[in-house]
Enzyme design. Structure first.
Site: not given
Length: 228
Positions: A49, A121
């Site tokens: 992320d 992610e």
């Protein structure tokens, strides 16, 4: 460690072949199938992320050198939110190689937006750990492609648009209520209702409260014509 044929094909789809394949395996391992000797992808998701965020911030600054922070922020949010990650994940058929527990597979986990977004992610982090930032950045820019340059100049989320629509008409801010929660703890489903002070309502279900609120807000906007 030699990867299975399906994972080798996935490497081809993302354009990166791992020197340490264990990073990829971990990135694709959901919590429903983890064990004391088999780590899941949550820590990689956390890292990925952040890597994605840095890449997108740099890319947006480069693509529009005159944009203000107020203009860049909603575009950034549109590119890094779980929905965008899940969309990219579907394009590379990430769901087909996710390692899931039986109950998660039975409930359609390979198609769930939250799982796909998280795993995307984690894959980003796996590439970063395997080959460094430059390689990870190149992969992200390749996979996100034209999204970066075509992201709407006004990429406000549905909740923001709905609130501004209501305020412009002298109405109270929309209210959001959780109607139902279902599913196992590791993969909950939330049903949220968005309501205007005029009485208009809309409901939506998603794998997180935020996603359900956004979807309910969009559905309500569609009802009142506020998305135009």
């Amino acid at each position: 460690m030699k990867l299975a044929v399906d994972l080798q094909a996935f490497e081809d789809r993302i354009g990166h072949h791992f020197a340490r394949p264990e990073f990829l395996v971990r990135a694709l391992t959901h919590g429903s199938v983890s064990s004391p000797t088999r780590a899941d992808n949550q820590r990689l998701e956390f890292l990925g992320d952040r890597v994605l965020g840095l890449v997108m911030a740099e890319a947006l600054l480069k693509s529009d050198t005159s944009a203000s922070e107020g203009q860049l922020a909603p575009r950034f949010n549109a590119l890094v939110r779980k929905e965008a990650c899940a969309e990219v994940a579907r394009e590379i058929d990430l769901g087909a190689v996710l390692k899931l527990g039986r109950s998660e597979m039975m409930s359609g986990g390979r198609r769930k937006q939250a799982l796909l977004g998280d795993a995307m992610e984690a894959v980003i982090a796996a590439v970063y750990r395997d080959a460094g930032f430059e390689v990870a950045r190149a992969m992200i820019l390749r996979l996100w492609g034209k999204r970066i340059t075509t992201v709407e100049a006004d990429a406000r989320d549905a909740k923001t648009v709905l609130q501004e629509w209501a305020q412009a008409r002298g109405l109270q801010p929309p209210k959001y209520s959780q109607i139902k929660r279902s599913g196992p703890d590791h993969a909950p489903e939330f049903t949220i209702e968005a309501q205007l002070s005029t009485g208009g309502t809309a409901q939506a279900t998603a794998g997180s409260k935020r996603q359900a609120e956004q979807s309910a807000a969009k559905a309500l906007l569609d009802q009142v014509g506020g998305a135009d």
